[in-house]
Design a protein around this motif. Structure first.
Motif, short mmCIF file in Angstrom:
data_model
loop_
_atom_site.label_atom_id
_atom_site.label_comp_id
_atom_site.label_asym_id
_atom_site.label_seq_id
_atom_site.Cartn_x
_atom_site.Cartn_y
_atom_site.Cartn_z
N CYS A 107 78.27 32.78 -6.94
CA CYS A 107 79.22 31.68 -7.41
C CYS A 107 80.70 32.03 -7.17
CB CYS A 107 78.93 31.32 -8.92
SG CYS A 107 77.12 30.88 -9.30
N CYS A 108 80.88 33.12 -6.41
CA CYS A 108 82.23 33.52 -6.24
C CYS A 108 82.63 32.52 -5.06
CB CYS A 108 82.19 34.92 -5.24
SG CYS A 108 84.05 35.29 -4.79
N PRO A 109 84.00 31.61 -5.81
CA PRO A 109 84.56 30.73 -4.99
C PRO A 109 84.95 31.05 -3.59
CG PRO A 109 85.61 30.85 -7.17
CD PRO A 109 84.57 32.15 -7.08
N ARG A 110 85.58 32.49 -3.39
CA ARG A 110 85.92 32.82 -2.12
C ARG A 110 84.88 32.91 -1.32
NH1 ARG A 110 91.02 35.50 -1.52
NH2 ARG A 110 90.10 37.26 -0.42
N SER A 111 83.63 33.67 -1.57
CA SER A 111 82.53 34.01 -0.87
C SER A 111 81.89 32.64 -0.43
CB SER A 111 81.45 35.07 -1.65
OG SER A 111 82.38 36.12 -1.84
N PHE A 112 81.85 31.82 -1.58
CA PHE A 112 81.18 30.52 -1.07
C PHE A 112 81.95 29.71 -0.06
CE2 PHE A 112 80.73 25.96 -1.78
CZ PHE A 112 79.26 26.05 -2.13
N LEU A 113 83.21 30.05 -0.15
CA LEU A 113 83.89 29.05 1.12
C LEU A 113 83.79 29.89 2.18
CD1 LEU A 113 85.78 27.26 1.88
CD2 LEU A 113 87.89 28.89 1.28
N ARG A 114 83.68 31.01 2.19
CA ARG A 114 83.46 32.03 3.64
C ARG A 114 81.94 31.51 4.10
NH1 ARG A 114 84.91 36.54 0.69
NH2 ARG A 114 87.19 36.93 1.06
N ARG A 115 80.91 31.31 3.19
CA ARG A 115 79.76 31.02 3.82
C ARG A 115 79.56 29.76 4.45
NH1 ARG A 115 78.27 33.53 -1.18
NH2 ARG A 115 77.59 31.46 -1.97
N ALA A 116 80.33 28.75 3.57
CA ALA A 116 80.30 27.23 4.21
C ALA A 116 81.12 27.25 5.40
CB ALA A 116 81.10 26.31 3.14
N LEU A 117 82.13 27.91 5.49
CA LEU A 117 82.78 27.93 6.59
C LEU A 117 82.09 28.56 8.03
CD1 LEU A 117 86.48 28.69 5.51
CD2 LEU A 117 85.77 26.59 6.41
N ALA A 118 81.45 29.54 7.74
CA ALA A 118 80.36 30.17 8.64
C ALA A 118 79.40 29.20 9.12
CB ALA A 118 79.75 31.53 8.15
N ASP A 119 78.73 28.56 8.17
CA ASP A 119 77.72 27.61 8.40
C ASP A 119 78.20 26.39 9.24
OD1 ASP A 119 75.80 29.02 6.78
OD2 ASP A 119 75.84 27.68 5.16
N LEU A 120 79.30 25.94 9.02
CA LEU A 120 80.02 24.70 9.63
C LEU A 120 80.20 25.24 11.01
CD1 LEU A 120 81.37 21.97 9.63
CD2 LEU A 120 83.41 23.24 9.31
N LYS A 121 80.74 26.46 11.42
CA LYS A 121 80.86 26.92 12.48
C LYS A 121 79.50 27.05 13.43
CE LYS A 121 83.02 29.24 15.94
NZ LYS A 121 84.28 28.85 16.50
N ALA A 122 78.57 27.56 12.54
CA ALA A 122 77.33 27.98 13.34
C ALA A 122 76.60 26.63 13.73
CB ALA A 122 76.42 28.65 12.55
N GLU A 123 76.96 25.70 12.86
CA GLU A 123 76.04 24.28 13.27
C GLU A 123 76.82 23.36 13.94
OE1 GLU A 123 74.52 22.28 9.72
OE2 GLU A 123 74.12 24.18 8.62
N THR A 124 78.21 23.42 14.19
CA THR A 124 78.79 22.40 14.77
C THR A 124 80.05 22.98 15.88
OG1 THR A 124 80.89 22.49 13.25
CG2 THR A 124 78.86 20.78 12.87
N GLY A 125 80.20 24.31 15.67
CA GLY A 125 81.24 24.85 16.59
C GLY A 125 82.56 24.65 16.19
N LEU A 126 82.78 23.98 14.96
CA LEU A 126 83.90 23.56 14.59
C LEU A 126 84.61 24.74 13.76
CD1 LEU A 126 83.54 19.96 13.74
CD2 LEU A 126 84.73 20.83 15.54
#
Length: 93
Positions: A37-56
């Motif tokens: 539930c760490c906001p900073r870690s959650f954001l990092r994971r979401a950004l990594a997922d976005l990059k992995a799935e879309t290249g964005l």
């Protein structure tokens, strides 16, 4: 645990008195793994997922909030630096 991030360091200097200085950090478990539930870690994971799935790549941040209840009401000034400074001043007067 809260682990300070040197890159999350913010300093605001004011010509009329002491400035503000704080360091954002990551919330971890006791074995220094990212807490789910760490906001900073959650954001990092979401950004990594976005990059992995879309290249964005997305430039984003989270909002650092706090609540201070010992200051006078400052209507319309809730999230400003002026409100933060006003709370400091009223706590010392």
């Amino acid at each position: 645990m809260l682990i300070p991030d040197p890159e999350g360091q913010v300093r605001l200097d004011y010509p009329d008195g002491p400035g503000e200085h704080f360091i954002l950090g990551d919330i971890t478990t006791m074995d220094r793994q990212p807490w789910n539930c760490c906001p900073r870690s959650f954001l990092r994971r979401a950004l990594a997922d976005l990059k992995a799935e879309t290249g964005l790549n997305l430039v984003a941040a989270f909002e650092h909030e706090f609540h201070y209840d010992a200051a006078d009401d400052r209507v319309g000034d809730s999230y400003s630096v002026g409100s933060l400074r006003g709370s400091r001043n009223s706590s010392t007067s």
